[in-house]
Enzyme design. Structure first.
Site, short mmCIF file in Angstrom:
data_model
loop_
_atom_site.label_atom_id
_atom_site.label_comp_id
_atom_site.label_asym_id
_atom_site.label_seq_id
_atom_site.Cartn_x
_atom_site.Cartn_y
_atom_site.Cartn_z
N ARG A 103 24.63 -74.41 -42.11
CA ARG A 103 25.88 -75.36 -42.59
C ARG A 103 26.94 -74.99 -41.91
O ARG A 103 28.00 -74.28 -42.79
CB ARG A 103 25.92 -75.58 -44.02
CG ARG A 103 24.74 -75.82 -44.83
CD ARG A 103 24.01 -77.23 -44.39
NE ARG A 103 24.71 -78.46 -44.71
CZ ARG A 103 24.26 -79.23 -45.95
NH1 ARG A 103 23.68 -78.37 -46.75
NH2 ARG A 103 24.77 -80.35 -46.22
N SER A 114 23.73 -83.73 -44.47
CA SER A 114 25.21 -84.35 -44.53
C SER A 114 25.24 -85.60 -44.56
O SER A 114 25.97 -86.26 -45.16
CB SER A 114 26.35 -83.50 -43.93
OG SER A 114 26.35 -82.22 -44.10
P1 NAD Z 1 23.55 -79.48 -52.15
O1 NAD Z 1 22.89 -80.87 -51.97
O2 NAD Z 1 22.41 -78.55 -52.15
O3 NAD Z 1 23.94 -79.39 -53.92
C1 NAD Z 1 24.84 -80.31 -54.23
C2 NAD Z 1 26.07 -79.64 -55.24
O4 NAD Z 1 25.14 -79.28 -56.30
C3 NAD Z 1 26.37 -78.77 -54.58
O5 NAD Z 1 27.88 -78.52 -54.24
C4 NAD Z 1 26.15 -77.19 -55.61
O6 NAD Z 1 27.19 -76.31 -55.74
C5 NAD Z 1 25.96 -78.12 -56.97
N1 NAD Z 1 25.30 -77.70 -57.96
C6 NAD Z 1 24.20 -76.49 -58.27
N2 NAD Z 1 23.94 -76.43 -59.26
C7 NAD Z 1 24.92 -76.72 -59.95
C8 NAD Z 1 25.07 -76.77 -61.33
N3 NAD Z 1 24.29 -76.14 -62.16
N4 NAD Z 1 26.21 -77.30 -61.99
C9 NAD Z 1 26.96 -78.22 -61.10
N5 NAD Z 1 26.93 -78.35 -59.74
C10 NAD Z 1 25.64 -77.62 -59.28
O7 NAD Z 1 24.81 -79.19 -51.69
P2 NAD Z 1 25.31 -79.61 -50.14
O8 NAD Z 1 26.03 -80.99 -50.62
O9 NAD Z 1 24.44 -79.77 -49.21
O10 NAD Z 1 26.52 -78.85 -49.87
C11 NAD Z 1 25.80 -77.36 -50.00
C12 NAD Z 1 27.31 -76.48 -49.35
O11 NAD Z 1 27.35 -76.79 -48.03
C13 NAD Z 1 28.59 -76.66 -49.69
O12 NAD Z 1 29.21 -75.72 -50.17
C14 NAD Z 1 28.89 -77.72 -48.72
O13 NAD Z 1 30.55 -77.66 -48.78
C15 NAD Z 1 28.58 -76.98 -47.47
N6 NAD Z 1 28.45 -77.66 -46.42
C16 NAD Z 1 29.04 -77.15 -45.19
C17 NAD Z 1 29.07 -77.88 -44.03
C18 NAD Z 1 29.51 -77.39 -42.82
O14 NAD Z 1 30.44 -76.49 -42.72
N7 NAD Z 1 29.18 -77.78 -41.52
C19 NAD Z 1 28.39 -79.24 -43.96
C20 NAD Z 1 27.80 -79.75 -45.28
C21 NAD Z 1 27.87 -78.94 -46.35
#
Ligand code: NAD
Length: 358
Positions: A103, A114
């Site tokens: 990511r 995403s």
């Molecule tokens: P995901 O689908 O794996 O999880 C969704 C959310 O659930 C996450 O924000 C996680 O912190 C949260 N979560 C997990 N356990 C939890 C709990 N017990 N209580 C409350 N919330 C909880 O996550 P995602 O949407 O795929 O994103 C994962 C990470 O990747 C994030 O930090 C996001 O900012 C990052 N990201 C970065 C990029 C990039 O830089 N290109 C792109 C997409 C996502």
């Protein structure tokens, strides 16, 4: 579908022959003729190609058609079904999965997780709004003022943040919660307030940007803390996940019993066991007047946009992998996505999961 006529034109301009299975675009409103006009060859099966782009993992029949040495690119579920990767390795394909794409900023244009999560976040709010026996925005009418709906979003990753943005656009008052410390600022920048609970927030920079599982104590404090906020919510959207693990439980049965009759929970983690203990995947259940929905087809609902974004992401990854400049050793993106090569499962995280589950 993994390709659109617009993206097919790009592959063709780059010098590739594009095979598309008959009827592939049907669900997204794209006819075979449109692919034909773009220069694609329509076929009964495209699994024999040198590079195959697929939405989900191949079934047994499709697997038997794959060509050794070919590329297979798609959402292959390596973290959810690590043992199935062994049979994929057996076909001799180089399997590359979007689920393990780093990511990073450089990989953003290839990030299927995403783009699909963004659509899911939007769809969850529509689902909640259509089931709620009230409207989202505040309205001042001759018959009195209607107060805005109160929405709580649990898990503010890509899907949750889009849910917040959509609910705000519809005029709801929104609160969000996530265990990642950096989520607080993102939630607030969208005009929602961040729920402060008695649980230490995480810095996930050491775990690939993903949240870690909570300890038993933290988990019970979290459930109790969330319960208070749900008691005054009209709609609750959950989108919390930890890759390769069942969804974390955030809503207990007690919390549901404490909610107002007529309120709605849309559980975006239904496919992975649900963030609410009472969720039943693909069913709508009613408990004490609270409607709990567990949709597992959220990304597929806006099929045309889901296909458009998936196809674009897949094309960007394919182009990146074909670029001689990225063909050297230790390329973060190439290594990140490659699950099987030369008959072996090569991805360290998937190998560790395979060993743990055997
Ligand atoms: P995901 O689908 O794996 O999880 C969704 C959310 O659930 C996450 O924000 C996680 O912190 C949260 N979560 C997990 N356990 C939890 C709990 N017990 N209580 C409350 N919330 C909880 O996550 P995602 O949407 O795929 O994103 C994962 C990470 O990747 C994030 O930090 C996001 O900012 C990052 N990201 C970065 C990029 C990039 O830089 N290109 C792109 C997409 C996502």
């Amino acid at each position: 579908m993994g390709i659109t006529p617009e993206i097919a034109r790009r592959y063709i301009q780059d010098g590739h022959l594009v095979l598309v299975e008959h009827g592939a675009g049907q669900g997204a409103g794209v006819l075979d003729e449109s692919f034909g006009e773009a220069g694609c060859e329509m076929v009964g099966s495209a699994w024999e190609a040198d590079a195959v782009v697929t939405i989900g993992p191949p079934n047994e029949t499709a697997r038997s058609r794959l060509t050794a040495g070919a590329w297979l690119i798609g959402l292959l579920r390596p973290l959810d079904e690590p043992r199935a990767m062994r049979s994929l390795a057996g076909t001799g394909v180089t399997a590359m999965a979007f689920e393990t794409l780093p990511r990073t900023t450089r990989a953003q244009s290839m990030d299927v997780l995403s783009s699909q999560a963004t659509l899911a976040g939007y769809e969850m709010v529509l689902e909640a709004a259509s089931r709620l026996p009230r409207i989202f925005p505040m309205m001042v009418t001759a018959a009195g003022t209607i107060r805005p709906a109160s929405v709580v979003v649990l898990g503010c990753g890509v899907a949750g943040l889009q849910a917040i943005a959509t609910a705000r656009r519809l005029g709801a008052v929104v609160k969000g919660y996530d265990v990642r410390a950096s989520a607080a600022e993102q939630v607030e920048s969208l005009g929602a307030s961040f729920i402060d609970l008695d649980v230490a927030l995480q810095d996930p920079s050491t775990s690939g940007g993903y949240a870690r599982r909570l300890s038993g104590d933290d988990s019970s404090r979290l459930l109790k803390g969330i319960e208070r906020h749900l008691a005054s919510a009209d709609a609750v959207i959950t989108a919390a996940a930890i890759p390769g693990r069942p969804a974390p439980t955030l809503i207990s049965a007690e919390a549901v019993f404490g909610m107002r009759p007529g309120s709605v929970i849309v559980d975006g983690a239904a496919e992975r066991g649900g963030n609410c203990v009472l969720t039943v995947p693909d069913r709508v259940v009613e408990v004490g007047g609270v409607t709990i929905v567990g949709p597992t087809d959220l990304e597929a609902r806006p099929a045309a946009d889901a296909s458009r974004t998936f196809a674009r992401n897949a094309y960007e990854l394919f182009r990146y992998l074909n670029d001689p400049a990225t063909d050297g050793a230790d390329d973060e993106i190439r290594d990140g996505v490659t699950i099987t090569r030369d008959g072996r499962v090569v991805h360290p995280q998937v190998r560790a999961l395979m060993e743990a589950s055997s």
